[in-house]
Design a protein around this motif. Sequence first.
Motif, PDB file in Angstrom:
ATOM      1  N   GLN A   7      47.344  55.547  29.319  1.00  0.00           N
ATOM      2  CA  GLN A   7      46.597  55.555  30.576  1.00  0.00           C
ATOM      3  C   GLN A   7      45.122  55.338  30.279  1.00  0.00           C
ATOM      4  OE1 GLN A   7      48.890  59.442  31.501  1.00  0.00           O
ATOM      5  NE2 GLN A   7      47.916  58.876  33.448  1.00  0.00           N
ATOM      6  N   VAL A   8      44.465  54.618  31.194  1.00  0.00           N
ATOM      7  CA  VAL A   8      43.045  54.304  31.022  1.00  0.00           C
ATOM      8  C   VAL A   8      42.299  54.601  32.317  1.00  0.00           C
ATOM      9  CG1 VAL A   8      41.373  52.520  30.382  1.00  0.00           C
ATOM     10  CG2 VAL A   8      43.705  52.386  29.495  1.00  0.00           C
ATOM     11  N   GLN A   9      41.160  55.285  32.197  1.00  0.00           N
ATOM     12  CA  GLN A   9      40.256  55.489  33.327  1.00  0.00           C
ATOM     13  C   GLN A   9      38.997  54.681  33.052  1.00  0.00           C
ATOM     14  OE1 GLN A   9      39.720  59.758  33.287  1.00  0.00           O
ATOM     15  NE2 GLN A   9      41.551  60.125  34.553  1.00  0.00           N
ATOM     16  N   ILE A  10      38.588  53.895  34.042  1.00  0.00           N
ATOM     17  CA  ILE A  10      37.410  53.032  33.882  1.00  0.00           C
ATOM     18  C   ILE A  10      36.362  53.434  34.925  1.00  0.00           C
ATOM     19  CG2 ILE A  10      36.554  50.655  34.035  1.00  0.00           C
ATOM     20  CD1 ILE A  10      38.332  51.034  31.643  1.00  0.00           C
ATOM     21  N   THR A  11      35.145  53.786  34.449  1.00  0.00           N
ATOM     22  CA  THR A  11      34.095  54.199  35.390  1.00  0.00           C
ATOM     23  C   THR A  11      32.992  53.136  35.503  1.00  0.00           C
ATOM     24  OG1 THR A  11      33.004  55.321  33.554  1.00  0.00           O
ATOM     25  CG2 THR A  11      34.502  56.661  34.926  1.00  0.00           C
ATOM     26  N   GLN A  12      33.021  52.123  34.623  1.00  0.00           N
ATOM     27  CA  GLN A  12      32.100  50.978  34.700  1.00  0.00           C
ATOM     28  C   GLN A  12      32.892  49.769  34.219  1.00  0.00           C
ATOM     29  OE1 GLN A  12      29.275  50.703  31.204  1.00  0.00           O
ATOM     30  NE2 GLN A  12      29.759  52.922  31.007  1.00  0.00           N
ATOM     31  N   THR A  13      32.729  48.612  34.858  1.00  0.00           N
ATOM     32  CA  THR A  13      33.509  47.444  34.444  1.00  0.00           C
ATOM     33  C   THR A  13      33.335  47.251  32.943  1.00  0.00           C
ATOM     34  OG1 THR A  13      33.193  46.449  36.618  1.00  0.00           O
ATOM     35  CG2 THR A  13      33.864  44.987  34.837  1.00  0.00           C
ATOM     36  N   SER A  14      34.438  47.197  32.238  1.00  0.00           N
ATOM     37  CA  SER A  14      34.397  47.215  30.771  1.00  0.00           C
ATOM     38  C   SER A  14      35.258  46.113  30.170  1.00  0.00           C
ATOM     39  CB  SER A  14      34.874  48.586  30.279  1.00  0.00           C
ATOM     40  OG  SER A  14      34.004  49.600  30.751  1.00  0.00           O
ATOM     41  N   ALA A  15      34.868  45.726  28.943  1.00  0.00           N
ATOM     42  CA  ALA A  15      35.583  44.649  28.261  1.00  0.00           C
ATOM     43  C   ALA A  15      36.182  45.159  26.958  1.00  0.00           C
ATOM     44  CB  ALA A  15      34.620  43.494  27.983  1.00  0.00           C
TER      45      ALA A  15
END
Lengths: 92, 92
Positions: B78-86
């Motif tokens: 599972q991944v949580q993203i709080t800023q668009t990331s690469a």
Amino acid sequence: MLKVNEYFDGHVKSIGFENKGPVSMGVMEVGEYTFGTAAPERMTVVKGELTVKLPGRIEWETYGAGDSFEVPGESSFQVQITQTSAYLCEYL
Amino acid sequence: MLKVNEYFDGHVKSIGFENKGPVSMGVMEVGEYTFGTAAPERMTVVKGELTVKLPGRIEWETYGAGDSFEVPGESSFQVQITQTSAYLCEYL
């Protein structure tokens, strides 16, 4: 909104996005390309290597994964790719 | 051939390519995602950060640019993203 861009008949593809400013991440297939710049940019090699001739320079320089180089705005640079490679481009 | 893939209604996009094995490079918008794995893979954050819960773990861990983590095959994370990331994904 993630924007997919294609260049040179699909031999270069990138995904544009925003993170503290405009950024794009892309992949270049084997070949030789010339890119124009509007804003100055920092290119970071993520996978593979880019052999680059920067504006005003005579020699070509090879950058591997983790290496970065900067390109002035309103100019262009040449790239030779010998293995499909990935990069991050941050607009300065 | 550079293959563009889209997941989660376009909130995650990636470009698949070959360089000493299958690789993909992608961008994740803000959100929470679960990814399944077939082969084991190494994920490297290229820009931004990924907060990840690996299989069998209780706690979430945040990885920033330059950090890597590995995920076993035939599992999911599972991944949580709080800023668009690469990220770069290398299949092991």
